[in-house]
Design a protein around this motif. Sequence first.
Motif, short mmCIF file in Angstrom:
data_model
loop_
_atom_site.label_atom_id
_atom_site.label_comp_id
_atom_site.label_asym_id
_atom_site.label_seq_id
_atom_site.Cartn_x
_atom_site.Cartn_y
_atom_site.Cartn_z
N GLY A 99 69.42 61.40 58.12
CA GLY A 99 68.33 61.62 57.59
C GLY A 99 68.26 61.87 56.31
N GLU A 100 69.40 61.92 55.45
CA GLU A 100 69.50 62.18 54.16
C GLU A 100 69.29 61.22 53.28
N VAL A 101 68.82 61.18 52.01
CA VAL A 101 68.68 60.08 51.34
C VAL A 101 68.88 60.37 49.80
N ARG A 102 69.64 59.88 49.18
CA ARG A 102 69.85 60.50 47.59
C ARG A 102 69.20 59.39 46.66
N LEU A 103 68.92 60.06 45.55
CA LEU A 103 68.56 58.96 44.37
C LEU A 103 69.61 58.99 43.02
N THR A 104 69.60 57.91 42.69
CA THR A 104 70.72 57.64 41.47
C THR A 104 69.87 57.84 40.35
N GLN A 105 70.99 57.64 39.19
CA GLN A 105 70.12 57.67 37.92
C GLN A 105 70.01 56.30 37.44
N ARG A 106 70.23 55.50 38.24
CA ARG A 106 69.72 54.01 38.18
C ARG A 106 68.72 53.62 38.72
N GLN A 107 67.58 54.73 39.23
CA GLN A 107 66.59 54.55 39.90
C GLN A 107 66.62 53.99 41.31
N ASN A 108 67.80 54.09 41.85
CA ASN A 108 68.03 53.24 43.15
C ASN A 108 68.29 54.65 44.35
N VAL A 109 68.25 53.85 45.62
CA VAL A 109 68.23 54.91 46.48
C VAL A 109 69.69 54.75 47.25
N ILE A 110 70.28 55.86 48.00
CA ILE A 110 71.35 55.73 48.88
C ILE A 110 71.18 56.37 50.02
#
Lengths: 113, 591
Positions: free
Chosen positions: B361-372
């Motif tokens: 359920g975790e999602v992370r945001l990158t410094q390249r405007q993407n999601v993980i």
Amino acid sequence: MTTDVHQLDDGAWVSVNDSREVNVSNLWLLARSDFCGCELTDFLAEGFVDVSVDHPNIEARMAGRCIACGTEGVTDWLQVGRVIDPESGEFCAIDPESVHFPDKRRRLARPQK
Amino acid sequence: MPTKVENWKDEVYGNEIRDHLMEFAEQGWESIPEDEQDAWFERFKWWGLYHQRSGQESYFMMRIGTPNGVIEPGQLEVIAEVADEYARGPAENPEFGDAYCDWTTRQSIQLHWIKLEDIPEIFDRLESVGLGTQQACGDSWRNIVGCPVAGKDKHEHIDAWPVAEELHETFKGNDEYSNLPRKWKVAVTGCDQGCGQGDINDLAYEPATKEIDGEEKLGFNVRVGGGLSRKEPRFSRSIDVWVPPEQAADVGAGMSALFREYGDRDDRFNARIKFLVDEWGTEKMRSVLQDEFVDFELPTAGENMRESYTYNAGGDEHGDHVGVHEQPDGNYYVGLNVLVGRMGVDDVYELADLADEYGSGEVRLTQRQNVIVTDVDSDRSDEFLDEPLLENYEADPHPFMRGSIACTGTEFCSLSIVETKNRQVRYARWLKDNVAVPDGVEDFHIHLSGCTASCAQPQIADISLRGMKTRKDGEPVEALDIGLGGGLGENPHFADWVEMRVPADEVPGYVENLLATFEDQREGGQTFREFIAERDEETLQDLAEAEETDYEDPYMHNTKMTWYPYVEDDDMQSSPAPTNGEGEPLQPADD
Ligand code: HEM
Ligand code: SF4
Ligand SMILES: [Zn+2]
């Protein structure tokens, strides 16, 4: 009322009596300026560096670039508008696309104001 | 003399703004006295609210700070609900619809068209799941950034997530550090790839080993004074300090207190700590920190890992985290490409569901405007990759789609000169359809910023684009300055500005010609960045010509002069703003 001016949002705005009045991103035509070698400086305003009142005129120095020759820098004092009703503080902006004459002497004259 | 902003901050700032904000919200937009608007808008930034540009009065951009880009299980759905219910403006964006979330270059979330009247409810909703907007803008500790897969990455030496979390908890809402001279951006990196982007932050923690009492210990070297804004980009500089993880917060406290006391409050343009580092030099920085702001002996810098940094270094990189990667626990994290960082709200709901179904359920945001999406079950990653959502947000995107970043631009931002996100979407698609990808290139970074504030971090891209204007047939049109060869890595480098004021509709043609020259003239497996680095200014200027192609740009016409660039009747006078809490136009104030 006294006229209150300042720049806002990191130079995005000239605010006059707490109303956002003049924004960056306009082109200003400057004549007889020594900003660059062009006869008419075609100046893109990217940020307001300084603002002041020389009643009834509101003046500013802007950071930006002449888009004709590429010279970058900060302009001399330029009138950006005037307070047309000192009672209410109502402001009237100047049309950036008309031709403007930056005032080199004003800085010297300023302390007397 | 302290600036006006400093005077406003002296009167009311930090946590106490909230009560005022709530009261204004309760009573509606018109309750903010006209002659106090500037002061309140400046203060509201501290609570993550930025008044939108001219023609959009009464509407706010709202930033939610998610430390290290970590969106915990259960949070994304609430973010989607808030965007769905409260971030619908009076007009639709032709690429993204009428409600969307922006994932930002500092691992935060931005929503637009927020109405003052809705803020109490929005705060309730966000805070019910541990989210918040506090200090997301304004002169204080901003969202902490870091390697987005901290704690889940095989390259990691120190788990930087607890450190980022501790910094977040220590400095969020902390009155001692709530009123700084300017923004304070902090990066924590624990891996040996450099993905925290410490080089462009005010304060950076970078992994380093140090012998302490005969024992090799893992901790951080400290750098200070990075940042990209204006035309004064700086890389952060080492101040020859090493700190163990358990003292990271003490050094952060000391450093930000130093900034609080010595930063320039008389001139906001000179206030960022990068200018103080320029003025003092790193030795004085260190000695003042030691003498006045920490009460223990600071060890000298340890052995860093910069040699192995691949993040945005131009060559092979584990860099942007897009794709399928194994975690130390055997599960996978899957990075998905979000073109220019904007995702329609239906897709955000879907992403939240998928993260629940396939991962933790975790999602992370990158410094390249993407999601993980993290913690994807080891035996279900293929199934996940087949999900329809991943057709648009790919785990294996085309290099031009993958490398595209864009800031907010004239759509909402006061400082902007040109339209950005929709233009960059069109650029990426056109390049994908028309330009051959140079051999071996998997990720080609093109960053578009609407002005010199550099929110899209253009100076660290292969191709940097920055908003300008020029004339075409006498008429003013939107244009871009073009820089080449920027990037991070062991030896970071800012792009060299090569072509100035290229009309925006000639930029794709320029890129096409440039990449043809590159493919033609490169030696061996030379990377684009190496290719640029070995050429002098004059040669660079002759590399390629800008020209029109069949690319069409609907945003050439000074989009800043419209109330919203994409509507039929875009005339400033036709704007519905300002509006009341129901979104109904208010009569223009009679003054
Ligand atoms: C409404 C106006 C603005 C919008 C919509 C906006 C948007 C953004 C976004 C989306 C980011 C990345 C995300 C983040 O911090 O979490 C960002 C970062 C940044 N913003 Fe803005 N911004 C605005 C105003 C400004 C202003 C006034 C400045 C003035 C200097 C500025 C300078 C920067 C810089 C320099 C960065 C990142 C680069 C760096 O320093 O490392 N922004 N902004
Ligand atoms: S780079 Fe400029 S135009 Fe883009 S969001 Fe930042 S301040 Fe606005
Ligand atoms: Zn000129």
